[in-house]
Design a protein around this motif. Structure first.
Motif, PDB file in Angstrom:
ATOM      1  N   ALA A   1     -31.517  -8.292  38.402  1.00  0.00           N
ATOM      2  CA  ALA A   1     -30.595  -8.953  39.326  1.00  0.00           C
ATOM      3  C   ALA A   1     -31.038  -8.774  40.774  1.00  0.00           C
ATOM      4  O   ALA A   1     -31.008  -9.714  41.571  1.00  0.00           O
ATOM      5  N   GLU A   2     -31.495  -7.571  41.112  1.00  0.00           N
ATOM      6  CA  GLU A   2     -31.917  -7.288  42.480  1.00  0.00           C
ATOM      7  C   GLU A   2     -33.193  -8.026  42.859  1.00  0.00           C
ATOM      8  O   GLU A   2     -33.448  -8.257  44.042  1.00  0.00           O
ATOM      9  N   SER A   3     -34.006  -8.395  41.870  1.00  0.00           N
ATOM     10  CA  SER A   3     -35.280  -9.052  42.159  1.00  0.00           C
ATOM     11  C   SER A   3     -35.093 -10.474  42.665  1.00  0.00           C
ATOM     12  O   SER A   3     -35.983 -11.026  43.316  1.00  0.00           O
ATOM     13  N   TRP A   4     -33.940 -11.080  42.386  1.00  0.00           N
ATOM     14  CA  TRP A   4     -33.720 -12.464  42.810  1.00  0.00           C
ATOM     15  C   TRP A   4     -33.748 -12.557  44.343  1.00  0.00           C
ATOM     16  O   TRP A   4     -33.033 -11.852  45.032  1.00  0.00           O
ATOM     17  N   GLY A   5     -34.597 -13.436  44.850  1.00  0.00           N
ATOM     18  CA  GLY A   5     -34.690 -13.652  46.284  1.00  0.00           C
ATOM     19  C   GLY A   5     -35.525 -12.640  47.023  1.00  0.00           C
ATOM     20  O   GLY A   5     -35.637 -12.711  48.252  1.00  0.00           O
ATOM     21  N   ARG A   6     -36.160 -11.694  46.300  1.00  0.00           N
ATOM     22  CA  ARG A   6     -36.975 -10.663  46.968  1.00  0.00           C
ATOM     23  C   ARG A   6     -38.448 -10.929  46.643  1.00  0.00           C
ATOM     24  O   ARG A   6     -39.109 -10.140  45.968  1.00  0.00           O
ATOM     25  N   SER A   7     -38.957 -12.032  47.120  1.00  0.00           N
ATOM     26  CA  SER A   7     -40.319 -12.456  46.774  1.00  0.00           C
ATOM     27  C   SER A   7     -41.376 -11.472  47.273  1.00  0.00           C
ATOM     28  O   SER A   7     -42.493 -11.437  46.745  1.00  0.00           O
ATOM     29  N   SER A   8     -41.045 -10.643  48.264  1.00  0.00           N
ATOM     30  CA  SER A   8     -42.033  -9.704  48.785  1.00  0.00           C
ATOM     31  C   SER A   8     -42.232  -8.511  47.850  1.00  0.00           C
ATOM     32  O   SER A   8     -43.315  -7.924  47.809  1.00  0.00           O
ATOM     33  N   VAL A   9     -41.199  -8.150  47.081  1.00  0.00           N
ATOM     34  CA  VAL A   9     -41.315  -7.009  46.156  1.00  0.00           C
ATOM     35  C   VAL A   9     -40.653  -7.360  44.818  1.00  0.00           C
ATOM     36  O   VAL A   9     -39.668  -6.729  44.419  1.00  0.00           O
ATOM     37  N   PRO A  10     -41.192  -8.341  44.090  1.00  0.00           N
ATOM     38  CA  PRO A  10     -40.575  -8.696  42.809  1.00  0.00           C
ATOM     39  C   PRO A  10     -40.763  -7.609  41.764  1.00  0.00           C
ATOM     40  O   PRO A  10     -41.726  -6.835  41.807  1.00  0.00           O
ATOM     41  N   LEU A  11     -39.836  -7.555  40.835  1.00  0.00           N
ATOM     42  CA  LEU A  11     -39.905  -6.614  39.729  1.00  0.00           C
ATOM     43  C   LEU A  11     -40.980  -7.060  38.741  1.00  0.00           C
ATOM     44  O   LEU A  11     -41.030  -8.233  38.357  1.00  0.00           O
ATOM     45  N   ALA A  12     -41.828  -6.133  38.303  1.00  0.00           N
ATOM     46  CA  ALA A  12     -42.846  -6.438  37.299  1.00  0.00           C
ATOM     47  C   ALA A  12     -42.268  -6.243  35.907  1.00  0.00           C
ATOM     48  O   ALA A  12     -41.594  -5.247  35.634  1.00  0.00           O
ATOM     49  N   VAL A  13     -42.542  -7.214  35.029  1.00  0.00           N
ATOM     50  CA  VAL A  13     -41.994  -7.216  33.669  1.00  0.00           C
ATOM     51  C   VAL A  13     -43.141  -7.265  32.665  1.00  0.00           C
ATOM     52  O   VAL A  13     -43.869  -8.255  32.612  1.00  0.00           O
ATOM     53  N   PRO A  14     -43.329  -6.207  31.857  1.00  0.00           N
ATOM     54  CA  PRO A  14     -44.373  -6.264  30.839  1.00  0.00           C
ATOM     55  C   PRO A  14     -43.942  -7.129  29.655  1.00  0.00           C
ATOM     56  O   PRO A  14     -42.759  -7.162  29.293  1.00  0.00           O
ATOM     57  N   LEU A  15     -44.899  -7.831  29.057  1.00  0.00           N
ATOM     58  CA  LEU A  15     -44.608  -8.642  27.880  1.00  0.00           C
ATOM     59  C   LEU A  15     -45.794  -8.646  26.939  1.00  0.00           C
ATOM     60  O   LEU A  15     -46.922  -8.386  27.345  1.00  0.00           O
TER      61      LEU A  15
ATOM     62  N   TRP B   1     -25.232  -6.722  29.888  1.00  0.00           N
ATOM     63  CA  TRP B   1     -25.808  -6.496  31.214  1.00  0.00           C
ATOM     64  C   TRP B   1     -27.155  -7.184  31.363  1.00  0.00           C
ATOM     65  O   TRP B   1     -27.395  -7.912  32.332  1.00  0.00           O
ATOM     66  N   LEU B   2     -28.049  -6.976  30.410  1.00  0.00           N
ATOM     67  CA  LEU B   2     -29.397  -7.531  30.539  1.00  0.00           C
ATOM     68  C   LEU B   2     -29.391  -9.040  30.360  1.00  0.00           C
ATOM     69  O   LEU B   2     -29.941  -9.780  31.177  1.00  0.00           O
ATOM     70  N   GLY B   3     -28.782  -9.512  29.279  1.00  0.00           N
ATOM     71  CA  GLY B   3     -28.775 -10.945  29.020  1.00  0.00           C
ATOM     72  C   GLY B   3     -28.139 -11.749  30.132  1.00  0.00           C
ATOM     73  O   GLY B   3     -28.645 -12.815  30.511  1.00  0.00           O
ATOM     74  N   SER B   4     -27.044 -11.251  30.675  1.00  0.00           N
ATOM     75  CA  SER B   4     -26.376 -11.984  31.756  1.00  0.00           C
ATOM     76  C   SER B   4     -27.199 -11.944  33.040  1.00  0.00           C
ATOM     77  O   SER B   4     -27.194 -12.905  33.814  1.00  0.00           O
ATOM     78  N   ALA B   5     -27.925 -10.842  33.288  1.00  0.00           N
ATOM     79  CA  ALA B   5     -28.770 -10.766  34.486  1.00  0.00           C
ATOM     80  C   ALA B   5     -29.908 -11.776  34.420  1.00  0.00           C
ATOM     81  O   ALA B   5     -30.156 -12.526  35.378  1.00  0.00           O
ATOM     82  N   VAL B   6     -30.597 -11.821  33.279  1.00  0.00           N
ATOM     83  CA  VAL B   6     -31.692 -12.786  33.129  1.00  0.00           C
ATOM     84  C   VAL B   6     -31.149 -14.203  33.147  1.00  0.00           C
ATOM     85  O   VAL B   6     -31.677 -15.083  33.838  1.00  0.00           O
ATOM     86  N   GLY B   7     -30.078 -14.440  32.391  1.00  0.00           N
ATOM     87  CA  GLY B   7     -29.492 -15.780  32.348  1.00  0.00           C
ATOM     88  C   GLY B   7     -29.020 -16.248  33.711  1.00  0.00           C
ATOM     89  O   GLY B   7     -29.171 -17.432  34.061  1.00  0.00           O
ATOM     90  N   SER B   8     -28.461 -15.349  34.501  1.00  0.00           N
ATOM     91  CA  SER B   8     -28.002 -15.713  35.844  1.00  0.00           C
ATOM     92  C   SER B   8     -29.171 -16.154  36.717  1.00  0.00           C
ATOM     93  O   SER B   8     -29.087 -17.164  37.436  1.00  0.00           O
ATOM     94  N   ASN B   9     -30.275 -15.403  36.670  1.00  0.00           N
ATOM     95  CA  ASN B   9     -31.441 -15.772  37.469  1.00  0.00           C
ATOM     96  C   ASN B   9     -32.015 -17.106  37.020  1.00  0.00           C
ATOM     97  O   ASN B   9     -32.425 -17.935  37.844  1.00  0.00           O
ATOM     98  N   TRP B  10     -32.051 -17.335  35.715  1.00  0.00           N
ATOM     99  CA  TRP B  10     -32.554 -18.619  35.220  1.00  0.00           C
ATOM    100  C   TRP B  10     -31.671 -19.774  35.694  1.00  0.00           C
ATOM    101  O   TRP B  10     -32.165 -20.828  36.078  1.00  0.00           O
ATOM    102  N   ALA B  11     -30.365 -19.575  35.648  1.00  0.00           N
ATOM    103  CA  ALA B  11     -29.456 -20.630  36.088  1.00  0.00           C
ATOM    104  C   ALA B  11     -29.637 -20.913  37.576  1.00  0.00           C
ATOM    105  O   ALA B  11     -29.639 -22.076  38.004  1.00  0.00           O
ATOM    106  N   ARG B  12     -29.803 -19.860  38.377  1.00  0.00           N
ATOM    107  CA  ARG B  12     -30.031 -20.052  39.807  1.00  0.00           C
ATOM    108  C   ARG B  12     -31.332 -20.817  40.062  1.00  0.00           C
ATOM    109  O   ARG B  12     -31.439 -21.569  41.032  1.00  0.00           O
ATOM    110  N   ALA B  13     -32.314 -20.600  39.187  1.00  0.00           N
ATOM    111  CA  ALA B  13     -33.594 -21.297  39.342  1.00  0.00           C
ATOM    112  C   ALA B  13     -33.479 -22.774  39.002  1.00  0.00           C
ATOM    113  O   ALA B  13     -34.313 -23.570  39.439  1.00  0.00           O
TER     114      ALA B  13
END
Length: 221
Positions: free
Chosen positions: A152-166, A26-38
């Motif tokens: 996955a939901e954060s893609w295309g939602r530039s007004s309310v992007p998901l924050a990711v700690p690292l 679930w997680l890997g495919s969600a991140v990978g999908s967004n990267w591919a779209r980018a």
């Protein structure tokens, strides 16, 4: 004493990269999908890469599939998102191919508190434990504290992007990780060195907070 940075590097102009995902659940495919779209070239991998073909076909020409070893060889940066217990086995299989590369660690420690790796993660922190296992990689804790559905939901939602700690000790690796968070249409919050990853491990307020940048900052006090 743990030093907090709580920085959000500004997104840089897009630069296409070769990115590997070890563990395309679930997680890997969600991140990978967004990267591919980018626009990145992404290799999704698992022990059974043929099962990833339908997802790769849906995502188009930017996505390929392979084994974990193939993804490690292919990529400039690798995201690892698997159960924590097999990490030593993966290190044996792929560690040499990851030497010198940025390794985004999205794995969380075993649920069983009696497992030796769970005990090490509890005493040392997940980030330092992963760095010990993949000694020659440049480990950054990233995407470990957010839900796949929210990525996955954060893609295309530039007004309310998901924050990711690292968190990471290698400044260049952290900068690359932060840019890749931007490229996934999320917002990075660099908490500090690898030792600060304990502040967003399972059981802490930031873990699975799935919120905006300013609200996530407030959870760190």
């Amino acid at each position: 004493m743990i030093h907090l940075a709580l920085d959000t590097p500004v997104a840089k102009p897009f630069r296409p990269m070769r990115l590997g995902v070890i563990g395309a659940g679930w997680l890997g495919s969600a991140v990978g999908s967004n990267w591919a779209r980018a626009g990145h070239q992404v290799m999704l991998s698992s022990r059974h890469p043929s099962r990833l073909a339908p997802l790769a076909n849906r995502l188009g020409k930017n996505v390929s599939t392979g084994t974990p070893r193939a993804a490690a060889n292919f990529a400039e940066v690798v995201l690892i998102s698997v159960p924590y217990e097999p990490l030593p086995v993966l290190a044996e299989a792929c560690g040499d191919a990851l030497a010198g590369k940025v390794l985004l660690d999205a794995c969380n420690p075993p649920w069983n508190p009696d497992h030796p790796l769970a005990q090490e993660c509890a005493s040392r922190g997940v980030g330092p434990t992963t760095q010990r296992i993949f000694a020659d990689a440049r480990v950054v804790r990233c995407f470990s504290a957010v839900d796949a559905s929210r990525i996955a939901e954060s893609w295309g939602r530039s007004s309310v992007p998901l924050a990711v700690p690292l968190a990471g000790d290698d400044a260049e690796a952290v900068a690359i990780a932060a840019q890749l968070v931007h490229d996934a249409d999320c917002q990075p919050l660099v908490v500090g060195g690898l030792d600060t990853g304990v502040l967003f491990q399972r059981g802490t307020p930031p873990f699975r907070a799935n919120t905006t940048l300013e609200r996530l900052r407030r959870t760190f006090g």
